[in-house]
Design a protein around this motif. Sequence first.
Motif, PDB file in Angstrom:
ATOM      1  N   PHE A 112      -3.431  16.810  -7.249  1.00  0.00           N
ATOM      2  CA  PHE A 112      -3.376  17.576  -6.008  1.00  0.00           C
ATOM      3  C   PHE A 112      -4.193  18.861  -6.133  1.00  0.00           C
ATOM      4  O   PHE A 112      -4.956  19.232  -5.228  1.00  0.00           O
ATOM      5  N   ILE A 113      -4.065  19.540  -7.275  1.00  0.00           N
ATOM      6  CA  ILE A 113      -4.826  20.766  -7.510  1.00  0.00           C
ATOM      7  C   ILE A 113      -6.317  20.471  -7.575  1.00  0.00           C
ATOM      8  O   ILE A 113      -7.142  21.154  -6.958  1.00  0.00           O
ATOM      9  N   ALA A 114      -6.688  19.439  -8.360  1.00  0.00           N
ATOM     10  CA  ALA A 114      -8.104  19.110  -8.550  1.00  0.00           C
ATOM     11  C   ALA A 114      -8.794  18.774  -7.235  1.00  0.00           C
ATOM     12  O   ALA A 114      -9.972  19.080  -7.037  1.00  0.00           O
ATOM     13  N   GLU A 115      -8.054  18.126  -6.324  1.00  0.00           N
ATOM     14  CA  GLU A 115      -8.642  17.686  -5.068  1.00  0.00           C
ATOM     15  C   GLU A 115      -8.535  18.728  -3.964  1.00  0.00           C
ATOM     16  O   GLU A 115      -9.073  18.519  -2.872  1.00  0.00           O
ATOM     17  N   SER A 116      -7.855  19.845  -4.238  1.00  0.00           N
ATOM     18  CA  SER A 116      -7.577  20.805  -3.168  1.00  0.00           C
ATOM     19  C   SER A 116      -8.244  22.164  -3.345  1.00  0.00           C
ATOM     20  O   SER A 116      -8.138  23.003  -2.454  1.00  0.00           O
ATOM     21  N   PRO A 160      17.631  25.132 -11.603  1.00  0.00           N
ATOM     22  CA  PRO A 160      16.322  24.567 -11.240  1.00  0.00           C
ATOM     23  C   PRO A 160      16.285  23.921  -9.858  1.00  0.00           C
ATOM     24  O   PRO A 160      15.202  23.741  -9.295  1.00  0.00           O
ATOM     25  N   ALA A 161      17.447  23.583  -9.305  1.00  0.00           N
ATOM     26  CA  ALA A 161      17.474  22.992  -7.964  1.00  0.00           C
ATOM     27  C   ALA A 161      16.867  23.937  -6.936  1.00  0.00           C
ATOM     28  O   ALA A 161      16.251  23.495  -5.954  1.00  0.00           O
ATOM     29  N   LEU A 162      17.024  25.239  -7.147  1.00  0.00           N
ATOM     30  CA  LEU A 162      16.459  26.218  -6.217  1.00  0.00           C
ATOM     31  C   LEU A 162      14.935  26.191  -6.253  1.00  0.00           C
ATOM     32  O   LEU A 162      14.277  26.259  -5.210  1.00  0.00           O
ATOM     33  N   CYS A 163      14.367  26.108  -7.464  1.00  0.00           N
ATOM     34  CA  CYS A 163      12.906  26.049  -7.595  1.00  0.00           C
ATOM     35  C   CYS A 163      12.352  24.804  -6.922  1.00  0.00           C
ATOM     36  O   CYS A 163      11.346  24.857  -6.197  1.00  0.00           O
ATOM     37  N   ALA A 164      13.013  23.664  -7.162  1.00  0.00           N
ATOM     38  CA  ALA A 164      12.540  22.401  -6.598  1.00  0.00           C
ATOM     39  C   ALA A 164      12.619  22.419  -5.073  1.00  0.00           C
ATOM     40  O   ALA A 164      11.711  21.935  -4.384  1.00  0.00           O
ATOM     41  N   ALA A 165      13.707  22.971  -4.521  1.00  0.00           N
ATOM     42  CA  ALA A 165      13.855  23.033  -3.068  1.00  0.00           C
ATOM     43  C   ALA A 165      12.781  23.919  -2.449  1.00  0.00           C
ATOM     44  O   ALA A 165      12.193  23.576  -1.412  1.00  0.00           O
ATOM     45  N   ALA A 166      12.487  25.061  -3.082  1.00  0.00           N
ATOM     46  CA  ALA A 166      11.445  25.952  -2.576  1.00  0.00           C
ATOM     47  C   ALA A 166      10.084  25.269  -2.599  1.00  0.00           C
ATOM     48  O   ALA A 166       9.282  25.397  -1.667  1.00  0.00           O
ATOM     49  N   ALA A 167       9.803  24.519  -3.668  1.00  0.00           N
ATOM     50  CA  ALA A 167       8.534  23.803  -3.766  1.00  0.00           C
ATOM     51  C   ALA A 167       8.408  22.762  -2.664  1.00  0.00           C
ATOM     52  O   ALA A 167       7.352  22.618  -2.031  1.00  0.00           O
ATOM     53  N   ALA A 168       9.492  22.030  -2.396  1.00  0.00           N
ATOM     54  CA  ALA A 168       9.458  20.991  -1.354  1.00  0.00           C
ATOM     55  C   ALA A 168       9.181  21.594   0.015  1.00  0.00           C
ATOM     56  O   ALA A 168       8.384  21.061   0.797  1.00  0.00           O
ATOM     57  N   VAL A 169       9.822  22.712   0.324  1.00  0.00           N
ATOM     58  CA  VAL A 169       9.633  23.350   1.624  1.00  0.00           C
ATOM     59  C   VAL A 169       8.198  23.864   1.772  1.00  0.00           C
ATOM     60  O   VAL A 169       7.553  23.676   2.805  1.00  0.00           O
ATOM     61  N   PHE A 170       7.679  24.506   0.719  1.00  0.00           N
ATOM     62  CA  PHE A 170       6.332  25.074   0.818  1.00  0.00           C
ATOM     63  C   PHE A 170       5.277  23.983   0.943  1.00  0.00           C
ATOM     64  O   PHE A 170       4.276  24.160   1.659  1.00  0.00           O
ATOM     65  N   LEU A 171       5.467  22.864   0.252  1.00  0.00           N
ATOM     66  CA  LEU A 171       4.484  21.780   0.310  1.00  0.00           C
ATOM     67  C   LEU A 171       4.314  21.235   1.725  1.00  0.00           C
ATOM     68  O   LEU A 171       3.242  20.741   2.091  1.00  0.00           O
ATOM     69  N   LEU A 172       5.370  21.324   2.533  1.00  0.00           N
ATOM     70  CA  LEU A 172       5.288  20.824   3.906  1.00  0.00           C
ATOM     71  C   LEU A 172       4.266  21.598   4.735  1.00  0.00           C
ATOM     72  O   LEU A 172       3.780  21.093   5.750  1.00  0.00           O
ATOM     73  N   TRP A 173       3.936  22.815   4.309  1.00  0.00           N
ATOM     74  CA  TRP A 173       2.996  23.645   5.056  1.00  0.00           C
ATOM     75  C   TRP A 173       1.546  23.420   4.636  1.00  0.00           C
ATOM     76  O   TRP A 173       0.637  23.928   5.287  1.00  0.00           O
ATOM     77  N   LEU A 174       1.335  22.684   3.563  1.00  0.00           N
ATOM     78  CA  LEU A 174      -0.018  22.461   3.066  1.00  0.00           C
ATOM     79  C   LEU A 174      -0.614  21.172   3.618  1.00  0.00           C
ATOM     80  O   LEU A 174       0.114  20.219   3.910  1.00  0.00           O
ATOM     81  N   PRO A 175      -1.938  21.101   3.754  1.00  0.00           N
ATOM     82  CA  PRO A 175      -2.573  19.871   4.209  1.00  0.00           C
ATOM     83  C   PRO A 175      -2.683  18.852   3.074  1.00  0.00           C
ATOM     84  O   PRO A 175      -2.595  19.206   1.894  1.00  0.00           O
ATOM     85  N   GLU A 176      -2.875  17.603   3.452  1.00  0.00           N
ATOM     86  CA  GLU A 176      -3.167  16.561   2.466  1.00  0.00           C
ATOM     87  C   GLU A 176      -4.582  16.777   1.934  1.00  0.00           C
ATOM     88  O   GLU A 176      -5.383  17.491   2.535  1.00  0.00           O
ATOM     89  N   THR A 177      -4.901  16.177   0.794  1.00  0.00           N
ATOM     90  CA  THR A 177      -6.216  16.403   0.193  1.00  0.00           C
ATOM     91  C   THR A 177      -7.295  15.569   0.884  1.00  0.00           C
ATOM     92  O   THR A 177      -7.031  14.461   1.357  1.00  0.00           O
TER      93      THR A 177
END
Length: 450
Positions: A112-116, A160-177
């Motif tokens: 995801f990083i490499a393509e974005s 760690p559940a808090l970190c994972a939940a924050a990551a999931a929410v933020f990813l929804l705002w990003l475009p696909e590669t």
Amino acid sequence: MGLASVLLGLTYGYDGTAMAGAQILVTDAFHLSPFEQGTLYAGPVVGLMAGTLLAGWLSNLTGRRGALTIAAAVCSLTTIVSALSVSPVMLVGTRAVLGMTMGVLIVIAPVFIAESVRTSIRGRVAVLYQCATAGGCAATYFVSYLLAGGGHWRIMLVIPALCAAAAAVFLLWLPETPSWYLLKGRPDRAAVASRILGTAQHNTTPAEESAVGPAKGRTAELFGPKYRRLTFFVIILGFLVQITGISAIGYFSPRIFQGMGYHGDFSLLVLPGLIQLISAVAALACAVVIDRVSRRAALLTGTGLMAAGHLLLVGVFADVLPLPTGLLGLAVFTIGFNAGFGALLWVFAAEGFPGRLRGPGASAMLLSNLSANLVIAQFFLSALTALGGTTTFCLLLAVNVIAWAYVYFQVPDTTGKTLAEVQAYWENGRRWNRPPLTDVTSRVHGGERP
């Protein structure tokens, strides 16, 4: 994109070492033997291996962003259930499922990083991900120290559940590669995604990205004549990275400190946290300079530091060097890892394959990596107990020397190269395409290449 890398790295780093901080308390709660303690780590590694098999298929089906979002959400829910475990079997089982989500994350996040991101900062963002991972590892020990007095191992595991939940929410705002859109034959959406991300249009066409259909299979192409060299390269590299012992230090730092002669919660939890914090700072420094220096040189330097760290540990366990040198040895090893293998391993896995093979290619490397991880997770603590620290770290030192030699003879320098250039290098039998002739070169050499 940088924030997404940080959140994903924190999730993997914290979740991956949460048990290390809670291990002593969990061992006392369930009366575990050294072999059973190893199983607490081996279970998630088995899950990781399953996740890597799932990752390529899931990322091609739902997209890179989609796969990461699903993995982060499931990770958050599973972490909560795991913290409520009432038996070792339930704890190992839920952490195996958690490992599966981590397998998807660590395969697809580098892709995801490499393509974005732009070529000029691709290495920097990849290292930022590693820096966040190291920061998550450090946070595990500091939080565990604060909770150890009350025996709150369940809270240690649920954070760690808090970190994972924050990551999931933020990813929804990003475009696909853009690469994934090309893979699906959507050049229009790829162009939009490229504009949003600020990246140049990829040089591949939809036909090239989807040239091999399901009938032929991605695995067959990975080991076909065109990509066989690259596939075996990343498989061997992935195995060497893990067998050098980084997971042993990540999983069993408190036990290693115990073996050297340290005692008390501060020594067994805060000192490992300081080691991880130092490595996070090293990874951050690497992020600043990685796109300005040779990646190959960074790998050689990092692997050399890892060997030096193991040598210092051998000296401490053999009573040749004073006890504080052991702390230095662990610090040197983790600094070397984060400056070399930790920072760049996934870059090599993600940038050499075309878009349709980046997920499966990273999965192939990770399966090899996790095979070595499984051996370390299950047997390191038993080896440390049965063979002693001197012999155990002598063996790891020998493996480190082999890893350095492999880097020296086999790893190319991809600094400043575009994805297309790196891909062409492997497709051309490990040969870089020559740059076009300049007017001066043409006059000097009569219009022919030198």
